[in-house]
Enzyme design. Structure first.
Site: not given
Ligand SMILES: *Cc1c(COP(=O)(O)O)cnc(C)c1O
Length: 381
Positions: A71, A151, A199-201, A237, A325
């Site tokens: 992300g 977040n 972002s997938a996670h 890749t 973070c």
């Molecule tokens: C987690 C998050 C990101 C960062 O995504 P990553 O895949 O961990 O780098 C960016 N923006 C928001 C709002 C998030 O919650």
């Protein structure tokens, strides 16, 4: 001791379906997706179908979905890529003071390159005002970036309205939808956005992969230079198995979104009711509609900064301060300061973020643990 995971805003566990779908592409089908031989084509087809499925989930065309490593990369690319592709039109960007560091620090970095950034303030619920956006727009504004959902406190921003305003003024609009995706069903065409990060996670997919939606026709400079991957816009890749896991996880999240949200909102309500106390207050939009289903930001008044979080950890409960973070640093959260908290109170805040895998028992145990901690602290030990 069974740990209780209430930190889904930081990351989510990988769902079993995604793991199963990924496995063959980690072993048997390992070939480079751009190789023209048989195995290469197998990989290439897997990436194509991942891209198709992700596009369908967000209402985009396949050709508008670009894979990234995270992300953060999607955010950084959107901000810097648009800034450099449009610098002849102007060097002014509007964003908010509560953005994730991926957006915020990309903007800070652009200042060194001569760009001018306006950071919009938010109200005590974390909401950006349309009026403020209007007032910030200038002749040389090239981009507005406002996050879909915050977040730390879960506030959902009026991005459709802000996007319309941007377009009336010939300005591009980006939204960081990393926290929103999987909890809010949306359609990029209906929102009208030019760029959107995911972002997938954050939706039970694998770590290490994200995507940027770029509307057809939007000109953007690359962030990662390299080969012809991602239609020449992002070198590297392609991690085939990660695209497969991301697509699988997003498909499941969207399919079950209403059921999951209803369940998670129920747990959230239970936790809120259970920990209500004279020494507890809730940050942001706690009772309103425009908040993410699983996020609760709780201020433990009259406590030593950090002490409740520390005691929760000892009790087996995984929550976090403002955001994961920022956890490593001592800096107060921009979001919490932005909604009017003092620096001290921002450090007395705990974020619980509930997920579909949490049980009623998890919440009951958390309530008991919070009550015990508060009682102990009130007695002064
Ligand atoms: C987690 C998050 C990101 C960062 O995504 P990553 O895949 O961990 O780098 C960016 N923006 C928001 C709002 C998030 O919650």
């Amino acid at each position: 001791m069974k740990r209780i995971y209430l930190d889904h805003a930081a990351t989510t566990p990988l769902c079993k379906e995604a793991l199963d779908a990924m496995q063959p592409y980690m072993t048997e089908y390992f070939a480079n997706a751009d190789s023209t031989h048989f195995l290469g084509q197998e990989s290439g087809n897997a990436v194509l179908s991942s891209r198709d499925n992700i596009a369908k989930c967000i209402g985009a065309k396949s050709s508008e979905v670009y894979f990234t490593s995270s992300g953060s990369e999607a955010d950084s690319w959107a901000i810097k890529g648009i800034a450099f592709a449009n610098k002849n039109k102007g060097k002014h960007i509007i964003t908010t003071e509560i953005e994730h560091p991926a957006v915020y620090n990309a903007c800070e970095w652009l200042k060194k390159e001569g760009f001018d950034i306006s950071y919009l303030k938010v109200n005590n619920k974390g909401l950006v005002s349309i009026e403020d956006v209007k007032n910030a727009i200038r002749k040389d504004t090239i981009l507005i970036s406002v996050m879909f959902a915050n977040n730390e406190i879960g506030t959902i921003e009026p991005i459709k309205e802000i996007c319309e305003l941007a377009h009336e003024n010939n300005i591009l609009f980006h939204t960081d939808a990393v926290q929103a995706t999987g909890s809010i069903k949306y359609d990029v065409k209906e929102l009208g956005v030019d760029l959107l990060s995911l972002s997938a996670h954050k939706f039970f997919g694998p770590k290490g992969i994200g995507a940027l939606y770029i509307k057809e026709g939007v000109k953007i400079d690359p962030l990662v230079n390299g080969g012809e991957q991602e239609r020449g816009k992002r070198g590297g890749t392609t991690p085939v198995y990660l695209t497969v896991g991301m697509a699988k996880a997003l498909g499941i999240a969207i399919k079950d979104i209403e059921k999951n949200n209803k369940y998670v909102i129920g747990l959230r309500q239970k936790l809120i009711e259970g920990i209500k106390d004279e020494d507890v207050s809730f940050n942001g939009n706690v009772d309103a509609e425009n908040v993410l289903p699983g996020t609760i930001s709780v201020l433990f008044k009259n406590t030593l900064p950090g002490i409740v979080l520390h005691n929760l950890d000892i009790a087996g409960i995984e929550a976090s301060a403002g955001s994961a973070c920022a956890a490593a640093s001592d800096k107060p959260s921009r979001t919490l300061l932005g909604i009017g908290l003092s620096e001290e109170d921002s450090k007395r805040t705990v974020r619980f973020s509930i997920g579909k895998d949490n049980t009623i028992e998890d919440i009951d145990n958390t309530i008991q643990a919070v009550k015990k901690i508060l009682e102990r602290l009130k007695k002064g030990n």
